[in-house]
Design a protein around this motif. Sequence first.
Motif, PDB file in Angstrom:
ATOM      1  N   ILE A 136      27.770  44.378  74.336  1.00  0.00           N
ATOM      2  CA  ILE A 136      28.862  43.655  74.996  1.00  0.00           C
ATOM      3  C   ILE A 136      28.371  43.374  76.405  1.00  0.00           C
ATOM      4  CG2 ILE A 136      31.242  43.740  75.819  1.00  0.00           C
ATOM      5  CD1 ILE A 136      31.783  45.810  73.592  1.00  0.00           C
ATOM      6  N   LEU A 137      28.407  42.127  76.809  1.00  0.00           N
ATOM      7  CA  LEU A 137      27.952  41.712  78.131  1.00  0.00           C
ATOM      8  C   LEU A 137      29.149  41.214  78.930  1.00  0.00           C
ATOM      9  CD1 LEU A 137      25.726  40.897  80.198  1.00  0.00           C
ATOM     10  CD2 LEU A 137      25.528  38.732  78.962  1.00  0.00           C
ATOM     11  N   LYS A 138      29.350  41.809  80.119  1.00  0.00           N
ATOM     12  CA  LYS A 138      30.439  41.399  81.013  1.00  0.00           C
ATOM     13  C   LYS A 138      29.838  40.947  82.323  1.00  0.00           C
ATOM     14  CE  LYS A 138      34.654  44.093  80.402  1.00  0.00           C
ATOM     15  NZ  LYS A 138      35.296  45.321  80.847  1.00  0.00           N
ATOM     16  N   VAL A 139      30.189  39.739  82.742  1.00  0.00           N
ATOM     17  CA  VAL A 139      29.778  39.218  84.049  1.00  0.00           C
ATOM     18  C   VAL A 139      31.035  38.656  84.693  1.00  0.00           C
ATOM     19  CG1 VAL A 139      28.302  37.625  85.304  1.00  0.00           C
ATOM     20  CG2 VAL A 139      27.484  38.646  83.176  1.00  0.00           C
ATOM     21  N   GLY A 140      31.486  39.327  85.755  1.00  0.00           N
ATOM     22  CA  GLY A 140      32.729  38.910  86.405  1.00  0.00           C
ATOM     23  C   GLY A 140      33.883  39.023  85.429  1.00  0.00           C
ATOM     24  N   ASP A 141      34.602  37.925  85.219  1.00  0.00           N
ATOM     25  CA  ASP A 141      35.732  37.948  84.299  1.00  0.00           C
ATOM     26  C   ASP A 141      35.365  37.397  82.917  1.00  0.00           C
ATOM     27  OD1 ASP A 141      35.423  35.335  85.050  1.00  0.00           O
ATOM     28  OD2 ASP A 141      37.524  34.976  85.558  1.00  0.00           O
ATOM     29  N   LYS A 142      34.085  37.164  82.681  1.00  0.00           N
ATOM     30  CA  LYS A 142      33.630  36.657  81.385  1.00  0.00           C
ATOM     31  C   LYS A 142      33.049  37.803  80.562  1.00  0.00           C
ATOM     32  CE  LYS A 142      32.701  32.022  82.885  1.00  0.00           C
ATOM     33  NZ  LYS A 142      32.199  31.486  84.064  1.00  0.00           N
ATOM     34  N   GLN A 143      33.312  37.755  79.252  1.00  0.00           N
ATOM     35  CA  GLN A 143      32.787  38.788  78.372  1.00  0.00           C
ATOM     36  C   GLN A 143      32.261  38.150  77.099  1.00  0.00           C
ATOM     37  OE1 GLN A 143      34.891  42.534  77.917  1.00  0.00           O
ATOM     38  NE2 GLN A 143      34.750  42.346  75.693  1.00  0.00           N
ATOM     39  N   PHE A 144      31.081  38.607  76.676  1.00  0.00           N
ATOM     40  CA  PHE A 144      30.469  38.150  75.431  1.00  0.00           C
ATOM     41  C   PHE A 144      30.269  39.388  74.561  1.00  0.00           C
ATOM     42  CE2 PHE A 144      26.539  37.426  72.964  1.00  0.00           C
ATOM     43  CZ  PHE A 144      26.986  36.382  72.167  1.00  0.00           C
ATOM     44  N   ASP A 145      30.913  39.415  73.404  1.00  0.00           N
ATOM     45  CA  ASP A 145      30.848  40.579  72.525  1.00  0.00           C
ATOM     46  C   ASP A 145      29.997  40.260  71.301  1.00  0.00           C
ATOM     47  OD1 ASP A 145      31.257  42.793  70.902  1.00  0.00           O
ATOM     48  OD2 ASP A 145      33.383  42.947  71.372  1.00  0.00           O
ATOM     49  N   ALA A 146      28.803  40.820  71.266  1.00  0.00           N
ATOM     50  CA  ALA A 146      27.901  40.629  70.126  1.00  0.00           C
ATOM     51  C   ALA A 146      27.648  41.975  69.446  1.00  0.00           C
ATOM     52  CB  ALA A 146      26.586  40.016  70.590  1.00  0.00           C
ATOM     53  N   SER A 147      28.689  42.828  69.434  1.00  0.00           N
ATOM     54  CA  SER A 147      28.523  44.145  68.815  1.00  0.00           C
ATOM     55  C   SER A 147      28.880  44.077  67.333  1.00  0.00           C
ATOM     56  CB  SER A 147      29.398  45.183  69.512  1.00  0.00           C
ATOM     57  OG  SER A 147      30.758  44.883  69.338  1.00  0.00           O
ATOM     58  N   ILE A 148      28.253  44.929  66.568  1.00  0.00           N
ATOM     59  CA  ILE A 148      28.506  44.979  65.127  1.00  0.00           C
ATOM     60  C   ILE A 148      29.927  45.471  64.865  1.00  0.00           C
ATOM     61  CG2 ILE A 148      27.851  46.148  62.983  1.00  0.00           C
ATOM     62  CD1 ILE A 148      24.940  45.962  63.942  1.00  0.00           C
ATOM     63  N   SER A 149      30.394  46.461  65.629  1.00  0.00           N
ATOM     64  CA  SER A 149      31.748  46.982  65.414  1.00  0.00           C
ATOM     65  C   SER A 149      32.800  45.893  65.635  1.00  0.00           C
ATOM     66  CB  SER A 149      32.027  48.187  66.316  1.00  0.00           C
ATOM     67  OG  SER A 149      32.017  47.810  67.659  1.00  0.00           O
ATOM     68  N   SER A 150      32.581  45.021  66.612  1.00  0.00           N
ATOM     69  CA  SER A 150      33.504  43.922  66.861  1.00  0.00           C
ATOM     70  C   SER A 150      33.519  42.961  65.674  1.00  0.00           C
ATOM     71  CB  SER A 150      33.107  43.174  68.133  1.00  0.00           C
ATOM     72  OG  SER A 150      33.877  42.018  68.296  1.00  0.00           O
ATOM     73  N   GLY A 151      32.338  42.656  65.158  1.00  0.00           N
ATOM     74  CA  GLY A 151      32.236  41.778  63.991  1.00  0.00           C
ATOM     75  C   GLY A 151      32.925  42.378  62.774  1.00  0.00           C
ATOM     76  N   LEU A 152      32.755  43.688  62.578  1.00  0.00           N
ATOM     77  CA  LEU A 152      33.407  44.359  61.451  1.00  0.00           C
ATOM     78  C   LEU A 152      34.919  44.361  61.607  1.00  0.00           C
ATOM     79  CD1 LEU A 152      31.017  47.416  60.926  1.00  0.00           C
ATOM     80  CD2 LEU A 152      31.262  45.430  59.442  1.00  0.00           C
ATOM     81  N   ASN A 153      35.407  44.602  62.826  1.00  0.00           N
ATOM     82  CA  ASN A 153      36.859  44.569  63.074  1.00  0.00           C
ATOM     83  C   ASN A 153      37.435  43.181  62.812  1.00  0.00           C
ATOM     84  OD1 ASN A 153      37.101  47.257  63.739  1.00  0.00           O
ATOM     85  ND2 ASN A 153      36.794  46.910  65.933  1.00  0.00           N
TER      86      ASN A 153
END
Length: 181
Positions: free
Chosen positions: A153-170
């Motif tokens: 999970i990458l967070k820069v300021g108020d932006k977030q990019f979630d490339a985690s497997i758990s997120s994909g499974l959820n």
Amino acid sequence: MSSKAASRYAKSLIDLSTEQNALQDMMNDMVLFEEVVDNNSELEAILKNPIVPLDKKAGILNDVFGNKVHQITQSFLKLVVNKGRAGILFETSKQFISQYNFIKGIVTAEVTSAIALNDATKAEIVALVKKEMGANEVIVKEKVDEKLIGGFILKVGDKQFDASISSGLNKLKKEFAQGVY
């Protein structure tokens, strides 16, 4: 209200230190101040406590930081304490660092991953964030969270990019529950 005041104090301190050619020294001092107060909750409590006399607060800050910081920092700390605003010094240091980073084009990227990042992956993240955010420099703050299973999970300021497997499974689980498939 105090964050507005802290922001103004930080801006004034940036202006003064720029004028005095001491901006980098002040940045180092504010980072030191933030780290010391962050790691010492008693010091923060003393600064915020209205019952503690102003001269005692000034004395404590002088004992802790004394000759370790630039003369401008010493004067600034003393001035803010004498104005009865010691409670916002910690927030002011954070605001100073934030404003300094903005001026210098420095961006902080918080990366949470299932395992520690290797140097090649860090370099890729830095290059990506520099390109996307137009940053001159990227500070990578790493955190390991095994619950992610894989990815990051990458967070820069108020932006977030979630490339985690758990997120994909959820996400898949929700889609199955809604009968999308």
